[in-house]
Design a protein around this motif. Sequence first.
Motif, PDB file in Angstrom:
ATOM      1  N   GLU A 144     -16.718  30.394  53.624  1.00  0.00           N
ATOM      2  CA  GLU A 144     -16.692  29.172  52.816  1.00  0.00           C
ATOM      3  C   GLU A 144     -16.896  27.910  53.645  1.00  0.00           C
ATOM      4  O   GLU A 144     -17.454  26.929  53.156  1.00  0.00           O
ATOM      5  N   ILE A 145     -16.428  27.920  54.885  1.00  0.00           N
ATOM      6  CA  ILE A 145     -16.510  26.738  55.735  1.00  0.00           C
ATOM      7  C   ILE A 145     -17.243  27.099  57.018  1.00  0.00           C
ATOM      8  O   ILE A 145     -16.817  27.987  57.761  1.00  0.00           O
ATOM      9  N   LYS A 147     -17.041  21.572  53.778  1.00  0.00           N
ATOM     10  CA  LYS A 147     -18.028  22.641  53.936  1.00  0.00           C
ATOM     11  C   LYS A 147     -18.293  23.021  55.396  1.00  0.00           C
ATOM     12  O   LYS A 147     -18.839  24.085  55.665  1.00  0.00           O
ATOM     13  N   GLY A 148     -17.945  22.115  56.340  1.00  0.00           N
ATOM     14  CA  GLY A 148     -18.247  22.429  57.731  1.00  0.00           C
ATOM     15  C   GLY A 148     -17.397  21.651  58.712  1.00  0.00           C
ATOM     16  O   GLY A 148     -16.950  20.540  58.420  1.00  0.00           O
ATOM     17  N   ILE A 180     -24.800  24.669  56.272  1.00  0.00           N
ATOM     18  CA  ILE A 180     -24.258  24.330  54.949  1.00  0.00           C
ATOM     19  C   ILE A 180     -25.358  23.985  53.939  1.00  0.00           C
ATOM     20  O   ILE A 180     -25.079  23.500  52.843  1.00  0.00           O
ATOM     21  N   ASP A 190     -12.826  20.263  49.534  1.00  0.00           N
ATOM     22  CA  ASP A 190     -14.259  20.553  49.364  1.00  0.00           C
ATOM     23  C   ASP A 190     -15.008  20.590  50.694  1.00  0.00           C
ATOM     24  O   ASP A 190     -16.257  20.582  50.709  1.00  0.00           O
ATOM     25  N   GLY A 233     -22.901  18.494  51.615  1.00  0.00           N
ATOM     26  CA  GLY A 233     -21.466  18.761  51.602  1.00  0.00           C
ATOM     27  C   GLY A 233     -20.706  17.909  52.598  1.00  0.00           C
ATOM     28  O   GLY A 233     -21.288  17.144  53.376  1.00  0.00           O
TER      29      GLY A 233
END
Length: 323
Positions: free
Chosen positions: A226-227, A201-202, A134, A199, A138
């Motif tokens: 995106e993730i 991210k991971g 990432i 939002d 995030g």
Amino acid sequence: MFSVVGFAAAQADGTYALVVKSAGNPFMERVREGFAEAVEAQGGEVIYRAPAEPTVSAQIAIIEQLITQRVNVIAIAANDRDALQPALQRAMNRGIKVLSLDSAVNPQSRMVHVNQADPELIGRVQIQAISEMIGGEGQIAILSATSQATNQNLWIEYMKDELKKPKYEDIELVRVAYGDDLRDKSVAETEALLQTYPDLKGIIAPTTVGIAAAARVLSTRNLGDEIALTGLGLPSEMAEYIKSGVCEWMYLWNPIDLGYLGGETAVALDNEVITGEVGETFEAGRLGERKVVETLSGEGTEIMLGEPFKFDKSNIDEWKDVY
């Protein structure tokens, strides 16, 4: 129930019980294969017990049954570190040798623990991986197994400790979710994370059931770009997601070898080749010599299988048909 009897030279002329967390767990099925391989080759009988749900009460009931059956050894992947202690102590008081593997019980409940890899390294390497994926910033979440699983909790402790380092100051751990090593619940928990944290991210899933469930959700919703996703997974279940990029890479060890080492340890305990004391060594079949060492916490002893192994696009095809 799975039962297998071997007819080799009677080095293990007793009954060896393997109690896992729950039925239908692919990782534990592979552990069973290795455990049976080791014990069967030496003439022993294996009793396999997998409760329908990953609960303490179910494992206690199984332990009580095994005490009544007067098995020689109980090897257990625990659903709780401490709650099994009374039952396992009753077993040891009856002369039954007890070891844990994969997920440990406390030192008073066992003679030795068989550890799949260094728990500190397992925890830290997953944070290092998600950070790289990432770009060092995030929101991230952890999708674990049960809230009582000792191995999961120890890895998460090291993850949180790793996150305290200055280089991770832009990463926020927003939640630790629990899928209880059940596919449907893990899917639901992943969906809830995506809804609650838009939002995000991971995701780190240090459980084979959880990472497969999370990968399925991200793939279905086209969120692989995106993730980010990493954790501990079975190559056979994660190959398609690694190839598609939903999971860039992940880690694990060989569960067959983990079960095999558990079986060899069970035979060594039963034959009193080892007692679980620091410094003892024994020959663990095809895995070679193994040594009993003190745990990192200084509480009890363990036998280590090895380091976690990284699976990515470069090697997943070599392993997806193995386990």
